[in-house]
Each structure stands twice: as structure tokens, then as C-alpha cells.
Design an enzyme around this catalytic site. Structure first.
Site, PDB file in Angstrom:
ATOM      1  N   HIS A 125      62.634  13.180  -8.736  1.00 52.27           N
ATOM      2  CA  HIS A 125      61.701  14.085  -8.053  1.00 52.27           C
ATOM      3  C   HIS A 125      60.593  14.579  -8.981  1.00 52.27           C
ATOM      4  O   HIS A 125      59.401  14.446  -8.685  1.00 52.27           O
ATOM      5  CB  HIS A 125      62.444  15.295  -7.493  1.00 52.27           C
ATOM      6  CG  HIS A 125      63.507  14.965  -6.501  1.00 52.27           C
ATOM      7  ND1 HIS A 125      63.452  13.862  -5.687  1.00 52.27           N
ATOM      8  CD2 HIS A 125      64.666  15.608  -6.177  1.00 52.27           C
ATOM      9  CE1 HIS A 125      64.516  13.835  -4.908  1.00 52.27           C
ATOM     10  NE2 HIS A 125      65.263  14.876  -5.188  1.00 52.27           N
ATOM     11  N   ARG A 144      67.775  33.358 -16.070  1.00 52.66           N
ATOM     12  CA  ARG A 144      66.698  32.379 -16.216  1.00 52.66           C
ATOM     13  C   ARG A 144      67.195  31.070 -16.809  1.00 52.66           C
ATOM     14  O   ARG A 144      66.438  30.111 -16.900  1.00 52.66           O
ATOM     15  CB  ARG A 144      65.599  32.940 -17.122  1.00 52.66           C
ATOM     16  CG  ARG A 144      64.761  34.038 -16.495  1.00 52.66           C
ATOM     17  CD  ARG A 144      63.769  34.622 -17.501  1.00 52.66           C
ATOM     18  NE  ARG A 144      62.981  33.603 -18.170  1.00 52.66           N
ATOM     19  CZ  ARG A 144      61.885  33.040 -17.674  1.00 52.66           C
ATOM     20  NH1 ARG A 144      61.453  33.392 -16.470  1.00 52.66           N
ATOM     21  NH2 ARG A 144      61.221  32.118 -18.350  1.00 52.66           N
TER      22      ARG A 144
END
Length: 511
Positions: free
Chosen positions: A270, A484
Site C-alpha cells: 500500500h 505513538r
């Protein structure tokens, strides 16, 4: 008897060879065969995409018939009942749903069974005979909603028993889903097995990211807007990030995911496809082969990935899934720097970042420009100019720039020029990626599909790193779900030259 005789007669004339797409008729009988029809991919993605094409008029009931094929022994009505719940419904389209479901017929059989595929061919041929009472071609589209392990046997069965046989012309096309192998060797083996049976123009390797609205917009943005042309190079751009973040983990898919990991699942396909569209040179034309030629050039210009420019992570609790081995070394997070060795991009880091169980869900492209030389306003500490393309959720694009803060003082503030699709195109339904790509397949447009040499070049980039990970030479760093990711990833971004604007958050405009 007449129908049976006609089917046999039609079968005596074979028309399997590829002809130039410009000369292939795109009218006449269309048979769409969903292989693996009882599986999740077919129910959640393939059939809903076909329904949306039907309700928009791209699939005509007087031309099309849809066949489901799988090992599960169920009836036509059983399959229709399973699919119904996944189709968008409301009182306004109940009739359309019912009409669409009546176009579906189910055939049961194994994926290496001559008997099963003979029965499938008979059902397709009966449909073709009934639709082709007047002159027209017959088109057969096989959609593989299947694991790649059965691709070779299914392709052999299609080639032996189910190719288009119409003496009126037409085609046979196959749509295959990723993963296309686990490394260069397995990918090449799979490509060779399929390539021995089908010509490249008959093979549509689908990557659904190439069907997303703003991914398809990339070439238009780059090559139809004059002001981007002189800026899109190493003289003006400092770094480019391509980011994919999910705020959930593997959620019951741990066993499957552990075989592949985040690099094989997201980055190698992707995100790398997005990178090619961001970095490629202008093609000669919009023809699929011209565009794919330029993408291959980008891939072939990439330098080997250095271990010191890779940070891997695995979220805490990943191995609690009973289907995941206790000693799993599979990364659920990766940040890495890719570098392109050519005149346009020499020295510009392309930062690829993907992860699961993070603090937000989004996918975006972030182009960060270099500092302004001779900064007389001393505003660079507020942040650099950035052009951001938000792929999901809430498609948008915005340019982050410095402006004068309203008031009597000559002070500056960061703001943005933005285009929110939800605001600008109210009432416009953005098609799902699978809708676009299936329609492209029917039209014979391979622009948004992966060519064999493109696939090979992609695996050549990542296979050495993947083998080092598989051998335990590179270890993932634990990180907390909802964070994160590993702190080392932020350090890598900083070392690559990315300057984060602390305290700045883009707020999409309200409707």
C-alpha cells in the site's frame, strides 16, 4: 436440448488469446465469478462493491450475472441471505437489493476439482446463451477472494474448463488479491505459476489503496497544477512522510497477521504504491503502461534499506492472542527511511510509517518543504511549510503556511489553505476503492493494478530486511497500546530531517 446443444457448440470455438484493449468490445454478456464467495472478503467487500456498481447503473441486469463459487455446500438462497446483511439497505433501496440478489447464482466445488469447475462453466455458459440471443460478446471476470496458496490450482482449473468460448468475441480476466508472496522468491514463483496460464493483460493484481479517491488524485495534483511542477524536487522538499496508523490491534487476526507482519501487510504494497505516485516522473500519457513504466523506474532507483534507518515495534499484549506464538518476532509497527537515487530525489528521505494499536487512526502523505533562506520574520521556529494529503478518514488536503497574525503587531502564525471533501463536495458519495477497481477491470484499464515487473522490484527492495527480521537479527521494540509507538521512531524522524510543529493541530472545517 436446444440450450444444451448451443452451449456445446459455443464451447467448440475458443477465443482465449489477448487482443489490444482498444479493440475488445465492452458490451454484451458479462459473467462475474466470485471465487471464495462464502468468505469474509467476498461478503464484506466484493459483493457490496458489485451491488453499488449495480445500483449506479454500471452493471446492467440484462447483461450481467454473478456467480459465487466456494467449497461450502449451500443453496443460492443461502448465499443471498448471507450477503444481504452487508449491502447498504433502507426502505429506499430494498427493491434494488432484492433485484441484485436475484442476479446471484451459487456453485459448490473444491478449488482443484475438474467436476466443480465443469459445473461452474456449465452455469456460466447457460447464462451466456440466454443473454446472447442477439449478437454480442461474452466476458468472464474471475475475482479471487481466496488465499494465495490456492491461486495456482484455481488458475489451472479456469484455464482448462472456464475460459471464454464465445465465437462472438470477448475476454477472460482474473483479479487476484494480495499477499503476492512473502518475499522475492515466493512472489516470483507465484507469478510464474499464474503467468504460465494467463497473459499479463489478463491478470489484475489488486491493491485497494490504488482505488482510494485521493490516491487516484495524486497524478492530477502533480501534473495538472503549474505551481507544483517547479517545487516537486530535492531543491525545495526536505522530506516526505507516508503514514498509516490504526488505533486497534489485530483483533482476532493475530495468527494470520503473525505470518506477515506490518511491513508485508502495509508498507511493501500500500504505502510503496503511494510513494511511487508521489515520486514518479510525468508519464508520456495517461495510458496504463506509460504510468506503470514510470512507477517501475522509481522502484528500480531505490537504494538498499539500512538497518540504522529502521525502527520496529510490537505492542504490549500482542502475544496474548492464543494464535500468536509466545516467541513471535513479528513487528506490528515500523518506521523506515527509503531513499531514491535519481536526479529529482537524491538526498530526500521518504519516511514510511505504519502501525497498529496506536493513538489515532489515519493515513496521510506529508510533504515537508525546506526552511526559507534568509528568514527575516524569524518564523521558522513555528514550523515549516507542509502539503498534507489526508487519505482517511475524512478525505482532505491542506497546505500549512505562515501568515501575519491579525492585529496591530507584525507577528506571524501558522495557518492553512485547505480542501475538505466533506465540505466542498457535500452530497457527493465518494466511491469505495473496490468499486473503482472492479469497474476498471471490466473496462480493461490496468492503470491502478500492479504489473509483474513492478511487483518484483518492490520485493527486491524489502526482501533482505524481511529475511533479517525473520531470522531474528532485527528485533521489535515493545510499545504501549494507544501510544505513538516506540520513542525511537520519533528520533529516527528527527535524524532524517523532519521538523515537527509542536502545538499545531489542523482542524477540518465544519459543514
Amino acid at each position: 436440448m436446444a440450450a444444451s446443444w448451443c452451449i456445446e457448440k459455443r464451447g467448440s470455438i475458443r477465443n482465449d488469446s489477448f487482443r489490444d484493449n482498444d479493440n475488445i468490445p465492452e458490451t454484451g454478456c458479462l459473467s462475474i465469478i466470485v471465487l471464495g464467495a462464502s468468505g469474509d472478503l467476498a461478503k464484506k467487500k466484493t459483493f457490496p462493491a458489485l451491488f453499488n456498481l449495480y445500483r449506479q447503473g454500471f452493471l446492467q441486469s440484462n447483461e450481467v450475472h454473478i456467480f459465487g463459487y466456494a467449497r461450502t455446500k449451500i443453496s443460492d438462497d443461502d448465499l443471498r441471505s448471507r450477503i444481504r446483511g452487508y449491502l447498504s439497505q433502507g426502505k429506499e433501496n430494498e427493491g434494488e437489493v432484492s433485484e441484485f440478489l436475484q442476479l446471484i447464482k451459487y456453485v459448490s466445488g473444491s478449488y482443484d476439482s475438474a467436476e466443480g469447475f465443469t459445473s461452474l462453466d456449465k452455469a456460466i455458459s447457460e447464462h451466456e446463451f440466454s443473454k446472447n440471443s442477439t449478437e454480442g460478446s461474452s466476458r468472464r471476470l474471475f475475482y479471487f477472494a481466496l488465499p494465495p496458496s490456492v491461486y495456482p490450482s484455481v488458475c489451472r482449473m479456469i484455464k482448462s474448463y472456464c475460459m471464454n468460448k464465445s465465437d462472438l468475441g470477448g475476454w477472460t480476466r482474473t483479479v487476484v488479491e494480495k499477499p503476492f508472496g512473502k518475499d522475492l522468491a515466493s512472489s516470483e514463483q507465484l507469478s510464474s505459476q499464474i503467468g504460465e496460464l494467463f497473459d499479463e493483460p489478463q491478470i489484475y493484481r489488486i491493491d485497494h489503496y490504488l482505488g482510494k479517491e485521493l490516491v487516484q488524485n495524486l497524478l492530477v495534483l502533480r501534473f495538472a497544477n503549474r505551481f507544483f511542477l517547479p517545487l516537486w524536487n530535492r531543491d525545495n522538499i526536505d522530506n516526505i512522510q507516508i503514514v498509516f496508523r490504526e488505533d486497534f490491534g489485530t483483533e482476532g487476526r493475530g495468527g494470520y497477521f503473525d505470518e506477515y507482519g506490518i511491513i508485508r501487510d502495509i508498507i511493501q504494497n500500500h504505502l510503496l504504491q503511494v510513494l511511487c505516485l508521489v515520486a514518479m516522473e510525468k508519464p508520456v500519457s495517461q495510458k496504463p503502461e506509460h504510468i506503470r513504466d514510470e512507477k517501475v523506474k522509481v522502484l528500480q532507483s531505490m537504494l538498499p534499506i539500512e538497518d540504522e534507518e529502521v525502527v520496529l515495534g510490537q505492542y504490549e499484549g500482542y502475544k496474548d492472542d492464543p494464535t500468536v506464538p509466545n516467541n513471535s518476532n513479528t513487528p506490528t509497527f515500523a518506521t523506515m527511511v527509503l531513499r531514491i537515487h535519481n536526479e529529482r530525489w537524491e538526498g530526500v528521505p521518504f519516511i514510511m510509517k505504519a502501525g497498529k494499536a496506536l493513538n489515532s487512526r489515519k493515513a496521510e502523505i506529508r510533504v515537508q518543504f525546506k526552511d526559507v533562506p534568509g528568514d527575516i520574520f524569524r518564523c521558522q521556529k513555528q514550523g515549516r511549510n507542509e502539503f498534507v494529503i489526508r487519505l482517511q478518514p475524512s478525505e482532505a488536503m491542506y497546505m500549512k503556511l505562515t501568515v501575519k497574525k491579525p492585529g496591530l503587531e507584525m507577528s506571524t502564525v501558522q495557518s492553512e489553505l485547505d480542501l475538505s471533501y466533506g465540505q466542498r463536495y457535500q452530497g457527493v458519495v465518494i466511491p469505495e476503492a473496490y468499486e473503482r477497481l472492479i469497474l476498471d477491470t471490466i473496462r480493461g484499464d490496468q492503470q491502478h493494478f500492479v504489473r509483474r515487473d513492478e511487483l518484483k522490484a518492490a520485493w527486491e527492495i524489502f526482501t533482505p530486511l524481511l529475511h533479517r527480521i525473520d531470522n531474528g537479527e532485527v528485533k521489535p521494540i515493545p510499545y504501549k497500546p494507544g501510544s505513538r509507538g516506540p520513542a525511537e521512531a520519533d528520533e529516527l524522524l528527527q535524524n532524517a530531517g523532519y521538523v515537527q510543529t509542536h502545538g499545531y493541530i489542523w482542524i477540518p472545517p465544519t459543514l
